[in-house]
Design an enzyme around this catalytic site. Structure first.
Site, PDB file in Angstrom:
ATOM      1  N   HIS A   1     -14.076   9.524  13.957  1.00  0.00           N
ATOM      2  CA  HIS A   1     -12.895   8.602  13.671  1.00  0.00           C
ATOM      3  C   HIS A   1     -11.465   9.685  13.805  1.00  0.00           C
ATOM      4  O   HIS A   1     -10.470   9.295  13.936  1.00  0.00           O
ATOM      5  CB  HIS A   1     -13.040   8.261  12.244  1.00  0.00           C
ATOM      6  CG  HIS A   1     -14.061   6.987  12.377  1.00  0.00           C
ATOM      7  ND1 HIS A   1     -14.047   5.852  12.908  1.00  0.00           N
ATOM      8  CD2 HIS A   1     -15.152   6.768  11.506  1.00  0.00           C
ATOM      9  CE1 HIS A   1     -14.961   5.327  12.894  1.00  0.00           C
ATOM     10  NE2 HIS A   1     -15.729   5.743  11.868  1.00  0.00           N
TER      11      HIS A   1
ATOM     12  N   HIS B   1     -12.175   3.952   8.620  1.00  0.00           N
ATOM     13  CA  HIS B   1     -12.203   4.405  10.188  1.00  0.00           C
ATOM     14  C   HIS B   1     -10.679   4.906  10.793  1.00  0.00           C
ATOM     15  O   HIS B   1     -10.651   5.838  11.461  1.00  0.00           O
ATOM     16  CB  HIS B   1     -12.337   3.057  11.005  1.00  0.00           C
ATOM     17  CG  HIS B   1     -13.994   2.679  10.822  1.00  0.00           C
ATOM     18  ND1 HIS B   1     -14.344   1.887  11.893  1.00  0.00           N
ATOM     19  CD2 HIS B   1     -14.731   2.748   9.795  1.00  0.00           C
ATOM     20  CE1 HIS B   1     -15.823   1.762  11.375  1.00  0.00           C
ATOM     21  NE2 HIS B   1     -15.946   2.311  10.323  1.00  0.00           N
TER      22      HIS B   1
ATOM     23  N   THR C   1       4.271 -13.370   7.291  1.00  0.00           N
ATOM     24  CA  THR C   1       2.867 -13.215   7.893  1.00  0.00           C
ATOM     25  C   THR C   1       2.424 -11.824   7.815  1.00  0.00           C
ATOM     26  O   THR C   1       1.061 -11.747   7.958  1.00  0.00           O
ATOM     27  CB  THR C   1       3.054 -13.458   9.535  1.00  0.00           C
ATOM     28  OG1 THR C   1       4.146 -12.531  10.115  1.00  0.00           O
ATOM     29  CG2 THR C   1       3.438 -14.792   9.745  1.00  0.00           C
TER      30      THR C   1
ATOM     31  N   ASP D   1      10.162  -8.910   2.480  1.00  0.00           N
ATOM     32  CA  ASP D   1      11.466  -9.559   2.450  1.00  0.00           C
ATOM     33  C   ASP D   1      11.542 -10.864   1.762  1.00  0.00           C
ATOM     34  O   ASP D   1      10.409 -10.950   0.712  1.00  0.00           O
ATOM     35  CB  ASP D   1      11.653  -9.897   4.245  1.00  0.00           C
ATOM     36  CG  ASP D   1      10.347 -11.157   4.640  1.00  0.00           C
ATOM     37  OD1 ASP D   1       9.607 -11.534   3.857  1.00  0.00           O
ATOM     38  OD2 ASP D   1      10.436 -11.682   5.749  1.00  0.00           O
TER      39      ASP D   1
ATOM     40  N   CYS E   1       5.422  -9.681   4.205  1.00  0.00           N
ATOM     41  CA  CYS E   1       6.446 -10.636   4.532  1.00  0.00           C
ATOM     42  C   CYS E   1       5.705 -11.821   4.471  1.00  0.00           C
ATOM     43  O   CYS E   1       4.577 -12.153   4.120  1.00  0.00           O
ATOM     44  CB  CYS E   1       7.001 -10.122   5.838  1.00  0.00           C
ATOM     45  SG  CYS E   1       6.026 -10.011   7.346  1.00  0.00           S
TER      46      CYS E   1
HETATM   47  C1  RB5 Z   1      10.937 -14.739   7.901  1.00  0.00           C
HETATM   48  O1  RB5 Z   1      11.346 -16.071   7.929  1.00  0.00           O
HETATM   49  C2  RB5 Z   1       9.557 -14.174   8.555  1.00  0.00           C
HETATM   50  O2  RB5 Z   1       9.896 -14.408   9.762  1.00  0.00           O
HETATM   51  C3  RB5 Z   1       9.077 -12.955   8.107  1.00  0.00           C
HETATM   52  O3  RB5 Z   1       8.707 -13.159   6.733  1.00  0.00           O
HETATM   53  C4  RB5 Z   1       7.850 -12.439   8.808  1.00  0.00           C
HETATM   54  O4  RB5 Z   1       6.869 -13.681   8.805  1.00  0.00           O
HETATM   55  C5  RB5 Z   1       7.987 -11.797  10.045  1.00  0.00           C
HETATM   56  O5  RB5 Z   1       6.931 -11.422  10.802  1.00  0.00           O
END
Ligand code: RB5
Length: 148
Positions: free
Chosen positions: A134, A98, A67, A8, A65
């Site tokens: 596994h 695994h 996180t 994203d 993304c």
């Molecule tokens: C976008 O602002 C953020 O929410 C996205 O990149 C991500 O971290 C969501 O899990």
């Protein structure tokens, strides 16, 4: 290797760096976007990547993304996808050995680019152990998926 790539707006910068690195290394990259830093919705891109892996168009998928959490949750909704969220290379190695993970999720806001490159290399180069215990656990995951 044929690899699907997606991100994203929160991870566009790192996605481009990873794409260039993997292309230089001889991998065939299918880039599902996003293609700039304009705000967008991560499920759109993670889903497109995951579907291409589940359909067999790409052997592996990498989604990024802010996180890594949103893209990993999304990818794991697709049948046949085992997407591992990693922030260091030990997990990247173990999830291949695994879980035979076929997708990797990471966060641009949580790790640096050198750590991300290391995770990608370890994850791509570690084979599944193939050990019976596994395989049996992965079969249970798929049984759960089929029963839902
Ligand atoms: C976008 O602002 C953020 O929410 C996205 O990149 C991500 O971290 C969501 O899990």
């Amino acid at each position: 290797m044929k690899i699907a790539l997606g991100c994203d707006h929160g991870a566009y910068e790192y996605k481009e760096i990873i794409k260039e690195m993997l292309t230089k290394e001889g991998h065939e990259i299918m880039d599902f976007g996003t293609y700039d830093t304009a705000s967008c919705d991560y499920p759109d891109f993670a889903y497109a990547c995951a579907k291409s892996v589940s359909r067999g168009e790409n052997e592996r998928g990498i989604v990024i993304c802010g996180t890594g959490i949103g893209v990993s949750i999304t990818a794991n909704k697709v049948k046949g996808i085992r997407c591992a969220l990693c922030s260091e290379s030990v997990s990247a190695k173990l999830t291949r050995e695994h879980n035979d993970s076929n997708m990797l999720a990471m966060g641009q806001r949580t790790i640096g680019i050198e750590v991300m490159k290391d995770i990608v290399h370890v994850w791509l180069n570690t084979p599944f152990s193939g050990e019976a215990r596994h395989q049996a656990r992965i079969a249970k995951i798929h049984a759960i998926e089929a029963s839902e």
